[in-house]
Design an enzyme around this catalytic site. Structure first.
Site, mmCIF file in Angstrom:
data_model
loop_
_atom_site.group_PDB
_atom_site.id
_atom_site.type_symbol
_atom_site.label_atom_id
_atom_site.label_comp_id
_atom_site.label_asym_id
_atom_site.label_seq_id
_atom_site.Cartn_x
_atom_site.Cartn_y
_atom_site.Cartn_z
ATOM 1 N N LEU A 14 -3.192 9.174 -9.739
ATOM 2 C CA LEU A 14 -3.495 9.509 -8.350
ATOM 3 C C LEU A 14 -3.761 11.001 -8.167
ATOM 4 O O LEU A 14 -3.348 11.821 -8.996
ATOM 5 C CB LEU A 14 -2.319 9.105 -7.453
ATOM 6 C CG LEU A 14 -2.019 7.611 -7.346
ATOM 7 C CD1 LEU A 14 -0.696 7.391 -6.615
ATOM 8 C CD2 LEU A 14 -3.154 6.875 -6.661
ATOM 9 N N LYS A 19 -2.633 15.639 -13.224
ATOM 10 C CA LYS A 19 -3.617 15.480 -14.296
ATOM 11 C C LYS A 19 -4.235 16.814 -14.699
ATOM 12 O O LYS A 19 -4.288 17.151 -15.879
ATOM 13 C CB LYS A 19 -4.733 14.511 -13.873
ATOM 14 C CG LYS A 19 -4.279 13.106 -13.585
ATOM 15 C CD LYS A 19 -5.403 12.226 -13.078
ATOM 16 C CE LYS A 19 -6.089 12.739 -11.851
ATOM 17 N NZ LYS A 19 -5.238 12.831 -10.648
ATOM 18 N N SER A 87 -10.134 8.149 -11.832
ATOM 19 C CA SER A 87 -10.682 6.927 -12.450
ATOM 20 C C SER A 87 -9.851 5.703 -12.067
ATOM 21 O O SER A 87 -9.156 5.132 -12.901
ATOM 22 C CB SER A 87 -10.816 7.081 -13.965
ATOM 23 O OG SER A 87 -9.663 7.574 -14.594
#
Length: 176
Positions: A14, A19, A87
């Site tokens: 999310l 990330k 993604s």
């Protein structure tokens, strides 16, 4: 190094999961070890290569397809690629793995819970999505399909950044 030693580490999760932070720290660490690394980040690519794409399921599919093609070329050129992208769809990540090649594709789920991501909200996007100002926002008005069998899962709600990167580095050392 063999081709299999030049993987694409695909970080999925999310918005606000961590990330990009993990990708940046991992890239620095691998470069310090003498590894040739390329970093592909969703926000950066949406300002250039993918600036013509929105957030519909079709545009998200095309975004991931383009990124996978770039990653495949970079792997073939001898680079380890770190890709940080929400993604959200399993099918799109499977497509990316097929394009890149299963032997090169390492899916890492940054599995930080929605509540933690929303509390962080580094770009104020969750607040806008909750207010109805952002359509197709993953986790709020658009789905996120968590990986069913990620190579590695990192929850930055319980792991510090350095712990996440250390676990990822250990995994890569064992794999390569």
């Amino acid at each position: 190094m063999t081709a299999a030693q030049h993987p694409t580490v695909w970080l999925t999760g999310l918005s606000g999961a961590g990330k990009s932070s993990i990708a940046d720290a991992l890239a620095r660490q691998l470069k310090a070890q003498g590894c040739a690394v390329a970093l592909l980040d969703g926000d950066q690519l949406r300002h250039g290569l993918n600036r013509d794409l929105g957030f519909t399921p079709e545009d998200r599919h095309e975004n991931i397809r383009r990124v996978a093609e770039v990653a495949r070329l970079m792997n073939a050129a001898g680079l380890t690629v770190i890709a940080a992208f929400i993604s959200p769809y399993r099918a799109d990540r499977a497509m990316a793995a097929a394009i890149i090649g299963a032997a090169h594709f390492i899916e890492v789920h940054v599995s930080t819970p929605l509540a933690v991501c929303e509390a962080r909200d580094p770009k104020g996007l969750y607040a806008k999505a909750r207010a109805g100002q952002l359509a197709q926002f993953t986790g709020i008005s658009a789905p996120y399909e968590a990986p069913l069998a990620a190579a590695l899962t990192l929850d930055t709600g319980t792991l510090a950044l350095d712990e996440s990167v250390e676990r990822l580095c250990r995994y890569l050392q064992q794999r390569l």
